[in-house]
Design a protein around this motif. Structure first.
Motif, PDB file in Angstrom:
ATOM      1  N   PRO A 213      41.310  41.327  29.040  1.00  0.00           N
ATOM      2  CA  PRO A 213      40.603  42.488  28.525  1.00  0.00           C
ATOM      3  C   PRO A 213      41.006  43.742  29.292  1.00  0.00           C
ATOM      4  N   SER A 214      40.820  44.879  28.674  1.00  0.00           N
ATOM      5  CA  SER A 214      41.196  46.153  29.268  1.00  0.00           C
ATOM      6  C   SER A 214      40.357  46.433  30.513  1.00  0.00           C
ATOM      7  N   LEU A 215      41.005  47.021  31.502  1.00  0.00           N
ATOM      8  CA  LEU A 215      40.303  47.451  32.715  1.00  0.00           C
ATOM      9  C   LEU A 215      40.096  48.961  32.709  1.00  0.00           C
ATOM     10  N   MET A 216      40.504  49.622  31.634  1.00  0.00           N
ATOM     11  CA  MET A 216      40.419  51.072  31.581  1.00  0.00           C
ATOM     12  C   MET A 216      38.999  51.553  31.840  1.00  0.00           C
ATOM     13  N   SER A 217      38.910  52.587  32.642  1.00  0.00           N
ATOM     14  CA  SER A 217      37.652  53.216  33.039  1.00  0.00           C
ATOM     15  C   SER A 217      36.839  52.370  34.011  1.00  0.00           C
ATOM     16  N   THR A 218      37.372  51.250  34.447  1.00  0.00           N
ATOM     17  CA  THR A 218      36.738  50.446  35.492  1.00  0.00           C
ATOM     18  C   THR A 218      37.594  50.600  36.743  1.00  0.00           C
ATOM     19  N   PRO A 219      37.084  51.216  37.786  1.00  0.00           N
ATOM     20  CA  PRO A 219      37.895  51.327  38.998  1.00  0.00           C
ATOM     21  C   PRO A 219      38.358  49.947  39.467  1.00  0.00           C
ATOM     22  N   GLU A 220      39.636  49.865  39.747  1.00  0.00           N
ATOM     23  CA  GLU A 220      40.256  48.603  40.155  1.00  0.00           C
ATOM     24  C   GLU A 220      40.632  48.699  41.624  1.00  0.00           C
ATOM     25  N   ILE A 221      40.095  47.800  42.433  1.00  0.00           N
ATOM     26  CA  ILE A 221      40.404  47.830  43.858  1.00  0.00           C
ATOM     27  C   ILE A 221      41.688  47.047  44.118  1.00  0.00           C
ATOM     28  N   GLY A 222      42.424  47.529  45.104  1.00  0.00           N
ATOM     29  CA  GLY A 222      43.634  46.837  45.519  1.00  0.00           C
ATOM     30  C   GLY A 222      43.859  47.048  47.002  1.00  0.00           C
TER      31      GLY A 222
ATOM     32  N   TRP B 258      28.918  55.313  42.877  1.00  0.00           N
ATOM     33  CA  TRP B 258      28.591  54.799  41.545  1.00  0.00           C
ATOM     34  C   TRP B 258      27.555  53.679  41.631  1.00  0.00           C
ATOM     35  N   PRO B 259      26.320  53.996  41.947  1.00  0.00           N
ATOM     36  CA  PRO B 259      25.303  52.938  42.025  1.00  0.00           C
ATOM     37  C   PRO B 259      25.210  52.183  40.692  1.00  0.00           C
ATOM     38  N   GLY B 260      25.219  50.895  40.777  1.00  0.00           N
ATOM     39  CA  GLY B 260      25.095  50.068  39.580  1.00  0.00           C
ATOM     40  C   GLY B 260      26.367  49.896  38.780  1.00  0.00           C
ATOM     41  N   ALA B 261      27.474  50.473  39.236  1.00  0.00           N
ATOM     42  CA  ALA B 261      28.735  50.381  38.493  1.00  0.00           C
ATOM     43  C   ALA B 261      29.505  49.118  38.867  1.00  0.00           C
ATOM     44  N   GLU B 262      30.447  48.794  38.028  1.00  0.00           N
ATOM     45  CA  GLU B 262      31.286  47.618  38.231  1.00  0.00           C
ATOM     46  C   GLU B 262      32.682  48.045  38.655  1.00  0.00           C
ATOM     47  N   THR B 263      33.298  47.252  39.524  1.00  0.00           N
ATOM     48  CA  THR B 263      34.706  47.411  39.859  1.00  0.00           C
ATOM     49  C   THR B 263      35.395  46.091  39.555  1.00  0.00           C
ATOM     50  N   ALA B 264      36.712  46.133  39.482  1.00  0.00           N
ATOM     51  CA  ALA B 264      37.482  44.940  39.143  1.00  0.00           C
ATOM     52  C   ALA B 264      38.676  44.819  40.076  1.00  0.00           C
ATOM     53  N   CYS B 265      39.293  43.667  40.060  1.00  0.00           N
ATOM     54  CA  CYS B 265      40.586  43.490  40.714  1.00  0.00           C
ATOM     55  C   CYS B 265      41.338  42.389  39.977  1.00  0.00           C
ATOM     56  N   ILE B 266      42.663  42.431  40.072  1.00  0.00           N
ATOM     57  CA  ILE B 266      43.471  41.364  39.507  1.00  0.00           C
ATOM     58  C   ILE B 266      44.303  40.768  40.631  1.00  0.00           C
ATOM     59  N   ILE B 267      44.388  39.447  40.619  1.00  0.00           N
ATOM     60  CA  ILE B 267      45.083  38.740  41.693  1.00  0.00           C
ATOM     61  C   ILE B 267      45.836  37.562  41.087  1.00  0.00           C
ATOM     62  N   ALA B 268      47.039  37.326  41.575  1.00  0.00           N
ATOM     63  CA  ALA B 268      47.824  36.156  41.156  1.00  0.00           C
ATOM     64  C   ALA B 268      47.102  34.891  41.607  1.00  0.00           C
ATOM     65  N   PRO B 269      47.028  33.861  40.759  1.00  0.00           N
ATOM     66  CA  PRO B 269      46.289  32.642  41.118  1.00  0.00           C
ATOM     67  C   PRO B 269      46.753  31.987  42.408  1.00  0.00           C
ATOM     68  N   GLU B 270      48.019  32.126  42.754  1.00  0.00           N
ATOM     69  CA  GLU B 270      48.528  31.483  43.965  1.00  0.00           C
ATOM     70  C   GLU B 270      48.319  32.324  45.225  1.00  0.00           C
ATOM     71  N   ASN B 271      47.756  33.516  45.084  1.00  0.00           N
ATOM     72  CA  ASN B 271      47.528  34.390  46.234  1.00  0.00           C
ATOM     73  C   ASN B 271      46.162  34.072  46.857  1.00  0.00           C
ATOM     74  N   GLU B 272      46.095  32.933  47.495  1.00  0.00           N
ATOM     75  CA  GLU B 272      44.832  32.464  48.092  1.00  0.00           C
ATOM     76  C   GLU B 272      44.248  33.423  49.126  1.00  0.00           C
ATOM     77  N   PRO B 273      45.055  34.034  50.009  1.00  0.00           N
ATOM     78  CA  PRO B 273      44.450  34.961  50.975  1.00  0.00           C
ATOM     79  C   PRO B 273      43.704  36.110  50.298  1.00  0.00           C
ATOM     80  N   SER B 274      44.282  36.715  49.256  1.00  0.00           N
ATOM     81  CA  SER B 274      43.593  37.814  48.570  1.00  0.00           C
ATOM     82  C   SER B 274      42.394  37.320  47.780  1.00  0.00           C
TER      83      SER B 274
END
Length: 179
Positions: free
Chosen positions: A93-102, A130-146
C-alpha cells in the motif's frame, strides 16, 4: 512545522542538520557494501550521495521534517543518519503522506545501541509534532538488526510486499507507542 531541523540530543548522541561538511562521511557510509546490503545492494556514487544530502535539506524546507546526521556527543565522530521522509515510493500500500523513518549507521558503529537511541530521539520529536499520528518504515526481511530496532521502538509488521522487485516488510507505529 520547523523549516530547519532542531538539534536533538540523547545520552550519547547529537542529531543535527546535515551540512556540506558531512558529505565525505556520508559518502563513505553509503558506498560501504555492509551498509547497502539490504538497501538496494549497490554502493552509492558520489553523485548519488550528494543528491541524497540535497534531498534531506529539501525535506526540511518543503515538509518541515527530514534527516539528521548522528554524531557521538563525546567526540563528534560520525555515527550515521536518521530521519523521516516522504519519498512518494511506488509501493502498495502507498506510504504517501505518512512520514517514513529510516536510519543507516557506519558499520564501525554497529552493535552499540546507537540506532535504537537515535531512532527513539527522532520518534520522541515526531510524537510531539504529530500527536496521534502514524509513521511507517520498510525493511528487507533478511535485515534482522533493523527489524529488531524497529520492534524495540514500537513498530509492528503491517504486511509483506515488494518494493523495486524485492521482498519488503512494511511496519507502522502510532505516536505515543512506548519507545
Amino acid at each position: 512545522m520547523p523549516a530547519h531541523p532542531p538539534i536533538l540530543t540523547t545520552h550519547r548522541l547529537t542529531l543535527s542538520p546535515h551540512t556540506r561538511d558531512d558529505f565525505l562521511d556520508s559518502y563513505a557510509m553509503w558506498s560501504d557494501p555492509d551498509v547497502i546490503r539490504y538497501i538496494g545492494g549497490k554502493p552509492f556514487t558520489r553523485e548519488e550521495v550528494w543528491a541524497r544530502l540535497l534531498r534531506y535539506a529539501g525535506h526540511w524546507a518543503m515538509l518541515g521534517y527530514g534527516y539528521w546526521v548522528i554524531r557521538e556527543k563525546e567526540n563528534g565522530r560520525f555515527v550515521g543518519e536518521v530521519g523521516l521522509a516522504d519519498y512518494h515510493r511506488e509501493i502498495e500500500p502507498s506510504l504517501m503522506s505518512t512520514p517514513e523513518i529510516g536510519w543507516a549507521l557506519n558499520p564501525a558503529m554497529h552493535g552499540r545501541g546507537y540506532a535504537t537511541e537515535a531512532v527513539r530521539a527522532v520518534l520522541n520529536w515526531a510524537d510531539e509534532q504529530w500527536p496521534g499520528a502514524e509513521t511507517a518504515c520498510i525493511i528487507a526481511p533478511e535485515n534482522e538488526p533493523s527489524l529488531r530496532v524497529a520492534r524495540k521502538v514500537g513498530y509492528r509488521e503491517q504486511l509483506r510486499t515488494t518494493y523495486k522487485g524485492l521482498p519488503t516488510i512494511v511496519l507502522r507505529r502510532m505516536a505515543g507507542t512506548t519507545t
